[in-house]
Write a protein that holds these residues in place. Structure first.
Motif, short mmCIF file in Angstrom:
data_model
loop_
_atom_site.label_atom_id
_atom_site.label_comp_id
_atom_site.label_asym_id
_atom_site.label_seq_id
_atom_site.Cartn_x
_atom_site.Cartn_y
_atom_site.Cartn_z
N GLY A 226 0.82 -1.20 0.00
CA GLY A 226 0.00 0.00 0.00
C GLY A 226 0.86 1.25 0.00
N GLU A 230 -0.67 4.84 4.53
CA GLU A 230 -1.63 3.81 4.92
C GLU A 230 -0.91 2.57 5.46
OE1 GLU A 230 -4.41 0.78 2.40
OE2 GLU A 230 -4.48 2.89 1.81
N ASN A 234 -1.63 1.95 9.31
CA ASN A 234 -2.75 1.03 9.49
C ASN A 234 -2.50 -0.32 8.82
OD1 ASN A 234 -5.35 0.18 10.24
ND2 ASN A 234 -6.26 0.93 8.34
N LYS A 236 -2.73 -4.09 7.98
CA LYS A 236 -3.90 -4.93 8.19
C LYS A 236 -3.54 -6.37 8.57
CE LYS A 236 -6.71 -2.16 5.05
NZ LYS A 236 -5.70 -1.09 5.01
#
Length: 248
Positions: A226, A230, A234, A236
């Protein structure tokens, strides 16, 4: 197929690479657009260096496709010299010729391999030495230069071939901490000028600052990717979070 700048300049599709029975790359796919800076991060042994060595055919692949400007890199009919002109690569070790001056190291490939005019090459080489902030070091031998200076000569040497894409394989890993920055500043300047760059790096702050896109690899696969904002803020995947907790 004719390549145009609106298409990926580098494209990987389901790339698999094994050394004997050990599969290092397990189906890697991603695209790089012209002018993009891509950073590949991950733990040691995750296949990062093998991956970029496959992009300029230093390593072969067992399966999949890698194209550069629409041309299959692993086509047996492809002229590897023509490929290496388009794809510059800077390694962790500088690999400079110790008995040649910095300027001579930068000039060697265009003069000896491409048979370009020596006077023209020297003019370009001096300009490249200035570009990597080494004006005044043209007549120095590698043994007279710091590690960071040698690595910047290696960058100038790759640029002397006028590549369309630059690959950097952990180019700061062998450097003292105080010389890391001068190399990263040089790479950042190239990126800001629009050079397409694919970097394997452990320098997370640098990746966050210069990359358009981050790819996190582990055990031969892309776990997560990403934009830096991001990706770092964050993540994932639990494996990504675990890795970032260890290195940030």
């Amino acid at each position: 197929m004719t390549w145009t700048p609106d298409k990926p300049i580098v494209s990987l599709r389901n790339v698999r690479k094994s050394f004997g029975d050990f599969e290092v790359l397990k189906g890697i796919s991603f695209d790089v657009m012209k002018g993009e800076v891509i950073c590949i991060i991950g733990p040691s042994g995750s296949g990062k260096s093998t991956l970029i060595r496959c992009i300029n055919a230093l390593n072969d692949i067992q399966e999949g496709s890698i194209t550069l400007e629409g041309q299959e890199v692993h086509d047996p009919k492809l002229d590897k010299l023509a490929l290496r002109r388009k794809v510059g690569m800077v390694f962790q070790q500088y690999n400079l010729f110790p008995h040649k001056t910095a300027l001579q190291n930068v000039m060697m490939a265009p003069v000896l391999v491409l048979r370009q005019d020596k006077a023209e090459v020297e003019k370009r080489a001096r300009s490249l030495m200035a570009k990597v902030r080494l004006s005044g070091k043209e007549d120095s031998y590698p043994g007279e230069l710091s590690g960071g200076q040698q690595q910047r000569v290696a960058i100038a040497r790759s640029l002397a071939m006028n590549p369309d894409v630059m690959l950097f394989d952990e180019v700061t890993a062998a450097l003292d901490p105080e010389t890391v920055k001068e190399v990263l500043v040089t790479i950042k300047a190239l990126a800001e000028e629009g050079m397409t760059c694919i970097l394997v790096t452990h320098e997370m702050g640098f990746a966050r600052e210069v990359a358009d896109h981050i790819y996190f690899t582990d055990r031969g696969v892309v776990v997560e990717h990403g934009p830096p904002a991001e990706f770092f803020a964050n993540p994932k995947d639990p494996r990504t979070r675990e890795f970032l907790d260890q290195v940030l």
